[in-house]
Design a protein around this motif. Structure first.
Motif, PDB file in Angstrom:
ATOM      1  N   THR A  31       9.193 -28.880  51.576  1.00 33.66           N
ATOM      2  CA  THR A  31       8.144 -29.784  52.051  1.00 33.66           C
ATOM      3  C   THR A  31       7.771 -29.531  53.511  1.00 33.66           C
ATOM      4  N   TYR A  32       8.483 -28.627  54.149  1.00 29.01           N
ATOM      5  CA  TYR A  32       8.232 -28.320  55.555  1.00 29.01           C
ATOM      6  C   TYR A  32       7.551 -26.971  55.717  1.00 29.01           C
ATOM      7  N   ALA A  33       6.508 -26.958  56.540  1.00 25.87           N
ATOM      8  CA  ALA A  33       6.038 -25.688  57.076  1.00 25.87           C
ATOM      9  C   ALA A  33       7.076 -25.199  58.077  1.00 25.87           C
ATOM     10  N   MET A  34       7.237 -23.899  58.159  1.00 24.47           N
ATOM     11  CA  MET A  34       8.230 -23.326  59.058  1.00 24.47           C
ATOM     12  C   MET A  34       7.556 -22.380  60.038  1.00 24.47           C
ATOM     13  N   GLY A  35       7.950 -22.500  61.281  1.00 17.95           N
ATOM     14  CA  GLY A  35       7.390 -21.644  62.308  1.00 17.95           C
ATOM     15  C   GLY A  35       8.457 -20.872  63.047  1.00 17.95           C
ATOM     16  N   GLU A  46       6.182 -19.701  73.040  1.00 15.96           N
ATOM     17  CA  GLU A  46       4.923 -19.354  72.406  1.00 15.96           C
ATOM     18  C   GLU A  46       5.076 -19.215  70.891  1.00 15.96           C
ATOM     19  N   PHE A  47       3.991 -19.517  70.204  1.00 16.26           N
ATOM     20  CA  PHE A  47       3.933 -19.381  68.758  1.00 16.26           C
ATOM     21  C   PHE A  47       3.978 -17.912  68.368  1.00 16.26           C
ATOM     22  N   VAL A  48       4.713 -17.618  67.286  1.00 15.57           N
ATOM     23  CA  VAL A  48       4.790 -16.256  66.761  1.00 15.57           C
ATOM     24  C   VAL A  48       4.223 -16.193  65.342  1.00 15.57           C
ATOM     25  N   ALA A  49       4.756 -17.038  64.440  1.00 18.99           N
ATOM     26  CA  ALA A  49       4.352 -16.968  63.035  1.00 18.99           C
ATOM     27  C   ALA A  49       4.616 -18.304  62.372  1.00 18.99           C
ATOM     28  N   ALA A  98      10.830 -26.587  62.069  1.00 18.45           N
ATOM     29  CA  ALA A  98      10.310 -27.198  60.847  1.00 18.45           C
ATOM     30  C   ALA A  98       9.307 -28.286  61.185  1.00 18.45           C
ATOM     31  N   ASN A  99       8.257 -28.355  60.390  1.00 16.79           N
ATOM     32  CA  ASN A  99       7.159 -29.278  60.655  1.00 16.79           C
ATOM     33  C   ASN A  99       6.621 -29.821  59.342  1.00 16.79           C
ATOM     34  N   ARG A 100       6.367 -31.111  59.283  1.00 16.74           N
ATOM     35  CA  ARG A 100       5.736 -31.687  58.084  1.00 16.74           C
ATOM     36  C   ARG A 100       4.287 -31.234  57.966  1.00 16.74           C
ATOM     37  N   ARG A 101       3.721 -30.825  59.096  1.00 18.46           N
ATOM     38  CA  ARG A 101       2.333 -30.365  59.128  1.00 18.46           C
ATOM     39  C   ARG A 101       2.267 -28.861  59.346  1.00 18.46           C
ATOM     40  N   GLU A 107       4.651 -28.549  70.077  1.00 16.14           N
ATOM     41  CA  GLU A 107       4.929 -29.960  70.338  1.00 16.14           C
ATOM     42  C   GLU A 107       4.854 -30.815  69.071  1.00 16.14           C
ATOM     43  N   THR A 108       4.336 -30.258  67.997  1.00 16.37           N
ATOM     44  CA  THR A 108       4.231 -31.015  66.751  1.00 16.37           C
ATOM     45  C   THR A 108       5.438 -30.829  65.837  1.00 16.37           C
TER      46      THR A 108
END
Length: 122
Positions: A31-35, A46-49, A98-101, A107-108
């Protein structure tokens, strides 16, 4: 609550490859998007993927497109970051989160791992 543990970092030469893994606890992993994010000394994180919960969507920062691949195995509660053609500029501590969105904004994110060091020598 989700606990994340990264592994797979290390020291490689320019042009080398590494595969990072991030193992998650809990029964709601899908249920989590993963970054994946990274932070180099003296720089901001910084964001990678990014990958969606079912693995059907992915996003990458421009500097890693064509070199990094994010994937996940929901049966193993694990997300991966395959990195090829590594460059010295990729040197950083890499974190999974991990992010619900579905978002590339750090920061999210709700949960973070402790990080794994990737060092690319020239």
């Amino acid at each position: 609550q989700v606990q994340l543990v990264e592994s797979g970092g290390g020291l490689v030469q320019t042009g080398g490859s590494l595969r990072l893994s991030c193992a998650a606890s809990g029964r709601t992993f899908s249920t989590y998007a993963m970054g994946w994010f990274r932070q180099a000394p003296g720089k901001e994180r910084e964001f990678v993927a990014l990958i969606s919960g079912n693995g059907g969507r992915t996003e990458y920062t421009d500097s890693v497109k064509g070199r990094f691949t994010i994937s996940r195995d929901n049966t193993k509660n694990t997300v991966y970051l395959q990195m090829i053609n590594l460059e010295p500029e990729d040197t950083a501590v890499y974190y999974c989160a991990a992010n619900r969105r579905y978002s590339f904004r750090p920061e999210t994110y709700d949960y973070w791992g402790q990080g794994t060091q990737v060092t690319v020598s020239s």
